[in-house]
Scaffold this motif. Sequence first.
Motif, PDB file in Angstrom:
ATOM      1  N   TRP A  58      -3.123 -22.415  -6.456  1.00 18.95           N
ATOM      2  CA  TRP A  58      -3.415 -23.214  -4.909  1.00 18.95           C
ATOM      3  C   TRP A  58      -2.563 -24.573  -5.174  1.00 18.95           C
ATOM      4  O   TRP A  58      -1.996 -24.899  -4.104  1.00 18.95           O
ATOM      5  CB  TRP A  58      -4.806 -23.770  -5.300  1.00 18.95           C
ATOM      6  CG  TRP A  58      -5.267 -24.374  -3.996  1.00 18.95           C
ATOM      7  CD1 TRP A  58      -5.527 -23.808  -2.784  1.00 18.95           C
ATOM      8  CD2 TRP A  58      -5.062 -25.846  -3.645  1.00 18.95           C
ATOM      9  NE1 TRP A  58      -5.889 -24.576  -1.913  1.00 18.95           N
ATOM     10  CE2 TRP A  58      -5.597 -25.998  -2.496  1.00 18.95           C
ATOM     11  CE3 TRP A  58      -4.676 -26.731  -4.328  1.00 18.95           C
ATOM     12  CZ2 TRP A  58      -5.754 -27.200  -1.915  1.00 18.95           C
ATOM     13  CZ3 TRP A  58      -4.901 -27.971  -3.858  1.00 18.95           C
ATOM     14  CH2 TRP A  58      -5.495 -28.499  -2.469  1.00 18.95           C
ATOM     15  N   CYS A  59      -2.301 -25.244  -6.487  1.00 13.92           N
ATOM     16  CA  CYS A  59      -1.556 -26.492  -6.492  1.00 13.92           C
ATOM     17  C   CYS A  59      -0.204 -26.237  -6.406  1.00 13.92           C
ATOM     18  O   CYS A  59       0.591 -27.054  -5.634  1.00 13.92           O
ATOM     19  CB  CYS A  59      -1.868 -27.179  -7.875  1.00 13.92           C
ATOM     20  SG  CYS A  59      -3.261 -27.590  -8.269  1.00 13.92           S
ATOM     21  N   ARG A  60       0.451 -25.342  -6.742  1.00 13.70           N
ATOM     22  CA  ARG A  60       2.058 -24.976  -6.517  1.00 13.70           C
ATOM     23  C   ARG A  60       1.858 -24.638  -4.905  1.00 13.70           C
ATOM     24  O   ARG A  60       3.027 -24.844  -4.601  1.00 13.70           O
ATOM     25  CB  ARG A  60       2.439 -23.586  -7.285  1.00 13.70           C
ATOM     26  CG  ARG A  60       2.447 -23.877  -8.778  1.00 13.70           C
ATOM     27  CD  ARG A  60       3.106 -22.621  -9.644  1.00 13.70           C
ATOM     28  NE  ARG A  60       3.204 -22.850 -10.935  1.00 13.70           N
ATOM     29  CZ  ARG A  60       2.424 -22.494 -11.774  1.00 13.70           C
ATOM     30  NH1 ARG A  60       1.132 -21.875 -11.455  1.00 13.70           N
ATOM     31  NH2 ARG A  60       2.469 -23.093 -12.976  1.00 13.70           N
ATOM     32  N   GLN A  61       1.247 -23.971  -4.307  1.00 13.58           N
ATOM     33  CA  GLN A  61       1.294 -23.399  -3.208  1.00 13.58           C
ATOM     34  C   GLN A  61       1.363 -24.650  -2.155  1.00 13.58           C
ATOM     35  O   GLN A  61       1.924 -24.947  -1.243  1.00 13.58           O
ATOM     36  CB  GLN A  61       0.167 -22.747  -2.570  1.00 13.58           C
ATOM     37  CG  GLN A  61       0.276 -22.145  -1.094  1.00 13.58           C
ATOM     38  CD  GLN A  61      -1.041 -21.402  -0.907  1.00 13.58           C
ATOM     39  OE1 GLN A  61      -1.949 -21.038  -1.447  1.00 13.58           O
ATOM     40  NE2 GLN A  61      -1.329 -20.874   0.490  1.00 13.58           N
ATOM     41  N   HIS A  62       0.373 -25.802  -2.584  1.00 20.63           N
ATOM     42  CA  HIS A  62       0.179 -27.041  -1.778  1.00 20.63           C
ATOM     43  C   HIS A  62       1.471 -27.865  -2.488  1.00 20.63           C
ATOM     44  O   HIS A  62       1.089 -29.143  -1.934  1.00 20.63           O
ATOM     45  CB  HIS A  62      -1.039 -27.340  -1.763  1.00 20.63           C
ATOM     46  CG  HIS A  62      -1.843 -26.351  -0.900  1.00 20.63           C
ATOM     47  ND1 HIS A  62      -2.663 -25.521  -1.354  1.00 20.63           N
ATOM     48  CD2 HIS A  62      -2.358 -26.625   0.091  1.00 20.63           C
ATOM     49  CE1 HIS A  62      -3.239 -24.709  -0.481  1.00 20.63           C
ATOM     50  NE2 HIS A  62      -3.127 -25.581   0.540  1.00 20.63           N
ATOM     51  N   GLN A  63       2.090 -27.765  -3.179  1.00 21.48           N
ATOM     52  CA  GLN A  63       3.194 -28.516  -3.658  1.00 21.48           C
ATOM     53  C   GLN A  63       2.641 -29.710  -4.432  1.00 21.48           C
ATOM     54  O   GLN A  63       3.297 -30.817  -4.173  1.00 21.48           O
ATOM     55  CB  GLN A  63       4.388 -28.723  -2.642  1.00 21.48           C
ATOM     56  CG  GLN A  63       4.929 -27.636  -2.128  1.00 21.48           C
ATOM     57  CD  GLN A  63       5.693 -27.649  -1.090  1.00 21.48           C
ATOM     58  OE1 GLN A  63       5.892 -28.856  -0.135  1.00 21.48           O
ATOM     59  NE2 GLN A  63       6.762 -26.789  -0.690  1.00 21.48           N
ATOM     60  N   LEU A  64       1.747 -29.677  -5.101  1.00 20.36           N
ATOM     61  CA  LEU A  64       1.347 -30.722  -5.876  1.00 20.36           C
ATOM     62  C   LEU A  64       2.256 -31.051  -7.123  1.00 20.36           C
ATOM     63  O   LEU A  64       2.880 -30.168  -7.556  1.00 20.36           O
ATOM     64  CB  LEU A  64      -0.090 -30.585  -6.515  1.00 20.36           C
ATOM     65  CG  LEU A  64      -1.350 -30.919  -5.633  1.00 20.36           C
ATOM     66  CD1 LEU A  64      -1.429 -30.139  -4.253  1.00 20.36           C
ATOM     67  CD2 LEU A  64      -2.549 -30.824  -6.544  1.00 20.36           C
ATOM     68  N   HIS A  65       2.498 -32.334  -7.276  1.00 24.35           N
ATOM     69  CA  HIS A  65       3.113 -32.911  -8.424  1.00 24.35           C
ATOM     70  C   HIS A  65       2.482 -32.811  -9.728  1.00 24.35           C
ATOM     71  O   HIS A  65       3.201 -32.255 -10.977  1.00 24.35           O
ATOM     72  CB  HIS A  65       3.635 -34.110  -8.294  1.00 24.35           C
ATOM     73  CG  HIS A  65       4.436 -34.952  -9.255  1.00 24.35           C
ATOM     74  ND1 HIS A  65       5.573 -34.478  -9.667  1.00 24.35           N
ATOM     75  CD2 HIS A  65       4.062 -35.959 -10.228  1.00 24.35           C
ATOM     76  CE1 HIS A  65       5.973 -35.207 -10.555  1.00 24.35           C
ATOM     77  NE2 HIS A  65       4.993 -36.070 -10.987  1.00 24.35           N
TER      78      HIS A  65
ATOM     79  N   MET B  57      -5.837 -35.625 -19.678  1.00 22.26           N
ATOM     80  CA  MET B  57      -4.915 -34.558 -19.382  1.00 22.26           C
ATOM     81  C   MET B  57      -4.333 -34.336 -18.208  1.00 22.26           C
ATOM     82  O   MET B  57      -4.798 -34.585 -17.223  1.00 22.26           O
ATOM     83  CB  MET B  57      -5.360 -33.203 -20.103  1.00 22.26           C
ATOM     84  CG  MET B  57      -5.839 -33.713 -21.525  1.00 22.26           C
ATOM     85  SD  MET B  57      -6.343 -31.999 -22.355  1.00 22.26           S
ATOM     86  CE  MET B  57      -4.757 -31.184 -22.918  1.00 22.26           C
ATOM     87  N   ALA B  58      -2.759 -33.691 -18.143  1.00 18.89           N
ATOM     88  CA  ALA B  58      -2.360 -33.740 -17.025  1.00 18.89           C
ATOM     89  C   ALA B  58      -1.173 -32.298 -17.045  1.00 18.89           C
ATOM     90  O   ALA B  58      -0.860 -32.013 -18.165  1.00 18.89           O
ATOM     91  CB  ALA B  58      -1.499 -34.730 -16.618  1.00 18.89           C
ATOM     92  N   TYR B  59      -0.995 -31.680 -16.052  1.00 16.36           N
ATOM     93  CA  TYR B  59      -0.247 -30.568 -15.909  1.00 16.36           C
ATOM     94  C   TYR B  59       0.925 -30.890 -14.761  1.00 16.36           C
ATOM     95  O   TYR B  59       0.250 -31.382 -13.695  1.00 16.36           O
ATOM     96  CB  TYR B  59      -1.065 -29.521 -15.658  1.00 16.36           C
ATOM     97  CG  TYR B  59       0.020 -28.067 -15.252  1.00 16.36           C
ATOM     98  CD1 TYR B  59      -0.193 -27.020 -16.606  1.00 16.36           C
ATOM     99  CD2 TYR B  59       0.693 -27.815 -14.190  1.00 16.36           C
ATOM    100  CE1 TYR B  59       0.694 -26.040 -16.386  1.00 16.36           C
ATOM    101  CE2 TYR B  59       1.389 -26.738 -14.167  1.00 16.36           C
ATOM    102  CZ  TYR B  59       1.306 -25.679 -15.134  1.00 16.36           C
ATOM    103  OH  TYR B  59       2.171 -24.601 -15.215  1.00 16.36           O
ATOM    104  N   PHE B  60       1.937 -30.885 -15.036  1.00 14.48           N
ATOM    105  CA  PHE B  60       2.921 -31.332 -14.302  1.00 14.48           C
ATOM    106  C   PHE B  60       3.705 -30.163 -13.619  1.00 14.48           C
ATOM    107  O   PHE B  60       4.196 -29.248 -14.412  1.00 14.48           O
ATOM    108  CB  PHE B  60       4.109 -32.257 -14.555  1.00 14.48           C
ATOM    109  CG  PHE B  60       3.686 -33.455 -15.062  1.00 14.48           C
ATOM    110  CD1 PHE B  60       3.721 -34.606 -14.171  1.00 14.48           C
ATOM    111  CD2 PHE B  60       3.126 -33.945 -16.441  1.00 14.48           C
ATOM    112  CE1 PHE B  60       3.421 -35.812 -14.213  1.00 14.48           C
ATOM    113  CE2 PHE B  60       2.577 -35.327 -16.333  1.00 14.48           C
ATOM    114  CZ  PHE B  60       2.770 -36.215 -15.610  1.00 14.48           C
ATOM    115  N   PHE B  61       3.727 -29.829 -12.357  1.00 11.32           N
ATOM    116  CA  PHE B  61       4.430 -28.745 -11.557  1.00 11.32           C
ATOM    117  C   PHE B  61       5.895 -29.030 -11.574  1.00 11.32           C
ATOM    118  O   PHE B  61       6.838 -28.080 -11.193  1.00 11.32           O
ATOM    119  CB  PHE B  61       3.803 -28.580 -10.165  1.00 11.32           C
ATOM    120  CG  PHE B  61       2.216 -28.227 -10.322  1.00 11.32           C
ATOM    121  CD1 PHE B  61       1.925 -26.854 -10.646  1.00 11.32           C
ATOM    122  CD2 PHE B  61       1.331 -29.091 -10.592  1.00 11.32           C
ATOM    123  CE1 PHE B  61       0.592 -26.442 -10.759  1.00 11.32           C
ATOM    124  CE2 PHE B  61      -0.119 -28.875 -10.582  1.00 11.32           C
ATOM    125  CZ  PHE B  61      -0.468 -27.396 -10.814  1.00 11.32           C
TER     126      PHE B  61
END
Length: 86
Positions: free
Chosen positions: A22-29, A73-77
């Motif tokens: 979902w995050c990738r589809q909505h182009q989250l950073h 924590m963070a995940y970067f796209f």
Amino acid sequence: MVASRCTRKGNWQKSDGYTLAWCRQHQLHKLCLTVFATNKVAIALYKKVGFIVEGVQKEQVFINESYDDELLMAYFFTHNRKDETT
């Protein structure tokens, strides 16, 4: 928070796959979460997926007669973060 009856059964991986997609589809950073430092199983899972520790809130909560730190924590796209060297 994940109910104890749902831990270690692959439920997080299923929801994680949906959430990351979902995050990738909505182009989250970036996707962020927090986890208590004593939750070693969750931290290992998050790191395995690709999350990194960005910070620590020292003695953030008092649980079971002791203080616990909270990890940010963070995940970067994207791979063009300022702290990465090429």
